[in-house]
Design a protein around this motif. Structure first.
Motif, PDB file in Angstrom:
ATOM      1  N   UNK B  24      15.207   7.167  14.199  1.00  0.00           N
ATOM      2  CA  UNK B  24      15.601   7.095  12.782  1.00  0.00           C
ATOM      3  C   UNK B  24      17.003   6.483  12.630  1.00  0.00           C
ATOM      4  N   UNK B  25      17.890   6.853  13.546  1.00  0.00           N
ATOM      5  CA  UNK B  25      19.210   6.224  13.485  1.00  0.00           C
ATOM      6  C   UNK B  25      19.091   4.707  13.672  1.00  0.00           C
ATOM      7  N   UNK B  26      18.251   4.330  14.648  1.00  0.00           N
ATOM      8  CA  UNK B  26      18.066   2.902  14.923  1.00  0.00           C
ATOM      9  C   UNK B  26      17.534   2.199  13.669  1.00  0.00           C
ATOM     10  N   UNK B  27      16.570   2.842  13.016  1.00  0.00           N
ATOM     11  CA  UNK B  27      15.976   2.236  11.815  1.00  0.00           C
ATOM     12  C   UNK B  27      17.019   2.104  10.705  1.00  0.00           C
ATOM     13  N   UNK B  28      17.853   3.115  10.530  1.00  0.00           N
ATOM     14  CA  UNK B  28      18.860   3.081   9.453  1.00  0.00           C
ATOM     15  C   UNK B  28      19.913   2.006   9.728  1.00  0.00           C
ATOM     16  N   UNK B  29      20.362   1.922  10.978  1.00  0.00           N
ATOM     17  CA  UNK B  29      21.362   0.889  11.314  1.00  0.00           C
ATOM     18  C   UNK B  29      20.761  -0.502  11.092  1.00  0.00           C
ATOM     19  N   UNK B  30      19.525  -0.690  11.561  1.00  0.00           N
ATOM     20  CA  UNK B  30      18.874  -1.993  11.369  1.00  0.00           C
ATOM     21  C   UNK B  30      18.686  -2.277   9.881  1.00  0.00           C
ATOM     22  N   UNK B  31      18.333  -1.239   9.125  1.00  0.00           N
ATOM     23  CA  UNK B  31      18.129  -1.404   7.678  1.00  0.00           C
ATOM     24  C   UNK B  31      19.394  -1.788   6.941  1.00  0.00           C
ATOM     25  N   UNK B  32      20.544  -1.357   7.471  1.00  0.00           N
ATOM     26  CA  UNK B  32      21.811  -1.688   6.799  1.00  0.00           C
ATOM     27  C   UNK B  32      22.355  -3.044   7.237  1.00  0.00           C
ATOM     28  N   UNK B  33      22.069  -3.443   8.472  1.00  0.00           N
ATOM     29  CA  UNK B  33      22.730  -4.647   9.001  1.00  0.00           C
ATOM     30  C   UNK B  33      21.911  -5.928   8.853  1.00  0.00           C
ATOM     31  N   UNK B  34      20.642  -5.871   9.225  1.00  0.00           N
ATOM     32  CA  UNK B  34      19.845  -7.109   9.207  1.00  0.00           C
ATOM     33  C   UNK B  34      19.758  -7.747   7.817  1.00  0.00           C
ATOM     34  N   UNK B 144       9.101   5.083  17.132  1.00  0.00           N
ATOM     35  CA  UNK B 144       9.334   6.528  17.163  1.00  0.00           C
ATOM     36  C   UNK B 144       9.670   7.078  18.552  1.00  0.00           C
ATOM     37  N   UNK B 145       9.226   6.366  19.574  1.00  0.00           N
ATOM     38  CA  UNK B 145       9.537   6.823  20.933  1.00  0.00           C
ATOM     39  C   UNK B 145      10.867   6.305  21.444  1.00  0.00           C
ATOM     40  N   UNK B 146      11.666   5.703  20.542  1.00  0.00           N
ATOM     41  CA  UNK B 146      12.921   5.064  20.975  1.00  0.00           C
ATOM     42  C   UNK B 146      13.844   6.066  21.653  1.00  0.00           C
ATOM     43  N   UNK B 147      14.466   5.609  22.737  1.00  0.00           N
ATOM     44  CA  UNK B 147      15.398   6.476  23.475  1.00  0.00           C
ATOM     45  C   UNK B 147      16.795   6.323  22.887  1.00  0.00           C
ATOM     46  N   UNK B 148      17.723   7.246  23.239  1.00  0.00           N
ATOM     47  CA  UNK B 148      19.098   7.079  22.748  1.00  0.00           C
ATOM     48  C   UNK B 148      19.706   5.753  23.176  1.00  0.00           C
ATOM     49  N   UNK B 149      19.327   5.242  24.372  1.00  0.00           N
ATOM     50  CA  UNK B 149      19.901   3.949  24.800  1.00  0.00           C
ATOM     51  C   UNK B 149      19.403   2.804  23.914  1.00  0.00           C
ATOM     52  N   UNK B 150      18.153   2.893  23.469  1.00  0.00           N
ATOM     53  CA  UNK B 150      17.641   1.878  22.529  1.00  0.00           C
ATOM     54  C   UNK B 150      18.421   1.942  21.219  1.00  0.00           C
ATOM     55  N   UNK B 151      18.637   3.185  20.747  1.00  0.00           N
ATOM     56  CA  UNK B 151      19.404   3.349  19.503  1.00  0.00           C
ATOM     57  C   UNK B 151      20.813   2.782  19.676  1.00  0.00           C
ATOM     58  N   UNK B 152      21.397   2.974  20.874  1.00  0.00           N
ATOM     59  CA  UNK B 152      22.729   2.436  21.145  1.00  0.00           C
ATOM     60  C   UNK B 152      22.738   0.924  21.082  1.00  0.00           C
ATOM     61  N   UNK B 153      21.678   0.315  21.620  1.00  0.00           N
ATOM     62  CA  UNK B 153      21.590  -1.161  21.553  1.00  0.00           C
ATOM     63  C   UNK B 153      21.461  -1.638  20.107  1.00  0.00           C
ATOM     64  N   UNK B 154      20.661  -0.916  19.330  1.00  0.00           N
ATOM     65  CA  UNK B 154      20.507  -1.289  17.915  1.00  0.00           C
ATOM     66  C   UNK B 154      21.862  -1.202  17.201  1.00  0.00           C
ATOM     67  N   UNK B 156      24.573  -2.056  18.208  1.00  0.00           N
ATOM     68  CA  UNK B 156      25.350  -3.284  18.423  1.00  0.00           C
ATOM     69  C   UNK B 156      25.145  -4.304  17.286  1.00  0.00           C
ATOM     70  N   UNK B 157      24.082  -4.108  16.509  1.00  0.00           N
ATOM     71  CA  UNK B 157      23.841  -5.002  15.359  1.00  0.00           C
ATOM     72  C   UNK B 157      24.997  -4.957  14.360  1.00  0.00           C
ATOM     73  N   UNK B 158      25.770  -3.868  14.423  1.00  0.00           N
ATOM     74  CA  UNK B 158      26.915  -3.735  13.513  1.00  0.00           C
ATOM     75  C   UNK B 158      27.921  -4.880  13.747  1.00  0.00           C
ATOM     76  N   UNK B 159      28.019  -5.361  14.982  1.00  0.00           N
ATOM     77  CA  UNK B 159      29.024  -6.401  15.286  1.00  0.00           C
ATOM     78  C   UNK B 159      28.736  -7.725  14.564  1.00  0.00           C
ATOM     79  N   UNK B 160      27.554  -8.350  14.769  1.00  0.00           N
ATOM     80  CA  UNK B 160      27.310  -9.589  14.015  1.00  0.00           C
ATOM     81  C   UNK B 160      27.351  -9.373  12.509  1.00  0.00           C
ATOM     82  N   UNK B 161      26.897  -8.188  12.073  1.00  0.00           N
ATOM     83  CA  UNK B 161      26.906  -7.905  10.629  1.00  0.00           C
ATOM     84  C   UNK B 161      28.348  -7.869  10.112  1.00  0.00           C
ATOM     85  N   UNK B 162      29.247  -7.227  10.881  1.00  0.00           N
ATOM     86  CA  UNK B 162      30.653  -7.134  10.443  1.00  0.00           C
ATOM     87  C   UNK B 162      31.281  -8.525  10.358  1.00  0.00           C
TER      88      UNK B 162
END
Lengths: 212, 283
Positions: B24-34, B144-154, B156-162
């Protein structure tokens, strides 16, 4: 030639691709002066304006332009309706030029944008959508953007073509007076130069071969 | 009784949140940045390019998995670094195939690149059973099976977005009045290349972690919906980002309740949310 305060051309030839369309041309423009360039269709007025604005490179000759960029209004085809801009956002682009005054407060900048819109006959239009304005109104917004910019050279390529005669006279007088008062240069491409000449601009007429 | 019922719902939601929180964190970060990147894509009318590049990126990942001993570790797990490199190389290749020229043939070229990359992906998946197994969940956007490391990679989308948000006005000037921006002294070529690079990085990250469907959906749908009657560029950007975040939240809930892939749920949730935001703003 080195960049300086004035605009100076010596035997300048401009073209589309490698085909020359205008020149050789030699003239200069000092701070505070205005110049209107006129001539028949296809004589290279727009190509010359693009070259002087730094958008295209000359084919031959020497060109000295003032430093700090050029406030440029290209012909209307440049406007891209895909970007849903408000009038205020278009005016704010003036602050992105390399000559922009970054020390100005947000409130002073807002007041200045409102005053310039007033001067071009669009009072209170800051929050209107740029794409929904008429052709003439869009040109006035672009003129306001150029007036707000701090660039020493303003180049307006048929920037009043959609205005009626009275409006063109008013805008020409405002731009020429602004150039005189602020020590800026105005180079204008126009099919009907009378309003500009009446406002005190020098006239350069090109023939069909793109020479004076 | 109502209080007990509400408490039960809340407990269930908290349990679900704890169980699926990386996804869910990964989805929210992707939803805000992409969507912030998608707005600049929309300003340039390059929707087809944005559809094609994730597909090329995904084809490159499929190829990397199909080459024996290349992307798979000794434990038969894909190396995330190799996958990211393959996805980024694919995104760059897609960008090169798209070309900088936006001539009349650009949409045709991009359509061809999209179909070609799709066909290549399917071929490679058929030839490589390991790749098939690894890529299937990404294709469906099963996050839904995303691991914390996957969420951590997602994250990183904050950088290009910033970077894109910091350059937002300059990029909008370049998109709206390219000649005037160049004359004013902006390095328009460098800005456009920077945007392409940030977009490539975001697409590579998105394709590896979220899959091509979610990546393309979050780049295109919020921006497309926000463009309807947007009064200004900044308003379109805000609407697109809000649509993306709300779609990620609603899609996550819908995905658990209806047992559908999270990616598809997010993509579908964008539509009603975007329409509602647009209607509310108009009122």
């Amino acid at each position: 030639m080195q960049p300086g305060a004035a605009l100076e051309l010596k035997d300048l030839v401009v073209g589309r691709g490698s085909t020359p369309v205008a020149g050789p041309l030699s003239f200069s423009l000092a701070p505070g002066e205005s110049l209107v360039i006129t001539g028949p269709n296809g004589c290279g007025k727009t190509t010359l304006a693009r070259c002087l604005a730094g958008v295209a490179a000359p084919l031959a000759g020497a060109l000295q332009r003032p430093v700090n960029g050029v406030a440029f209004i290209p012909q209307s085809g440049d406007t891209d309706a895909l970007v849903p801009l408000s009038v205020d956002e278009v005016l704010r682009f003036a602050a992105l030029s390399s000559a922009a005054n970054t020390a100005q407060s947000a409130m002073a900048a807002h007041a200045e944008r409102a005053a310039v819109l007033d001067a071009v006959g669009l009072p209170g239009a800051q929050h209107r959508r740029f794409a929904q304005l008429s052709g003439g109104e869009r040109q006035r917004v672009q003129i306001a953007r150029v007036l707000l910019s701090e660039c020493p050279l303003m180049i307006l390529d048929e920037a009043t073509s959609a205005a009626d005669a009275a409006s063109e006279q008013m805008l020409a007088a405002a731009i020429a007076a602004h150039a005189r008062q602020r020590g800026r240069m105005a180079l204008v491409v126009a099919h009907h130069p009378a309003a500009w000449v009446a406002a005190g601009a020098r006239l350069l007429t090109l023939n069909a071969r793109g020479t004076p | 009784m109502i209080a007990a019922w509400l408490q039960a719902i809340l407990d269930a939601q908290l349990l679900l949140w704890r169980e699926f929180s990386p996804a869910w964190w990964a989805a929210i970060v992707a939803g805000a940045t992409l969507p912030a990147l998608g707005v600049q894509v929309a300003f340039r009318g390059q929707a087809l390019t944005t559809l094609a590049i994730p597909q090329v990126s995904f084809a490159a990942m499929a190829l990397a998995l199909a080459i024996p001993g290349f992307a798979l570790t000794d434990a038969h797990e894909p190396s995330m670094l190799v996958m990211l490199a393959a996805a980024f190389a694919g995104a760059l290749l897609g960008g090169l195939l798209a070309g900088q020229r936006q001539d009349q043939h650009a949409p045709l070229r991009m359509g061809a690149v999209f179909v070609g990359a799709w066909a290549l992906t399917e071929t490679v998946r058929a030839l490589s059973p390991v790749g098939e197994m690894r890529l299937e969940p990404l294709l469906h956007g099963e996050l839904l099976g995303a691991s914390p490391s996957t969420a951590g990679l997602v994250a990183l989308l904050v950088l290009p977005c910033a970077v894109i948000l910091a350059l937002q006005r300059r990029l909008s000037f370049c998109a709206a009045f390219p000649d005037a921006a160049l004359a004013a002294g902006l390095n328009t070529r460098r800005l456009e290349r920077g945007l392409a690079l940030m977009l490539g990085a975001a697409i590579a990250l998105g394709t590896v972690t979220l899959g091509p469907l979610v990546t393309a959906a979050l780049l295109l749908l919020p921006a497309a919906l926000a463009a309807r009657n947007a009064p200004s560029a900044i308003s379109m950007l805000r609407r697109a980002m809000l649509t993306g975040v709300l779609a990620a939240l609603l899609g996550s809930i819908a995905s658990v309740l209806a047992d559908i892939p999270l990616g598809a749920a997010i993509a579908l949730a964008c539509v009603p949310i975007g329409l509602c935001i647009s209607a509310l703003q108009r009122r």
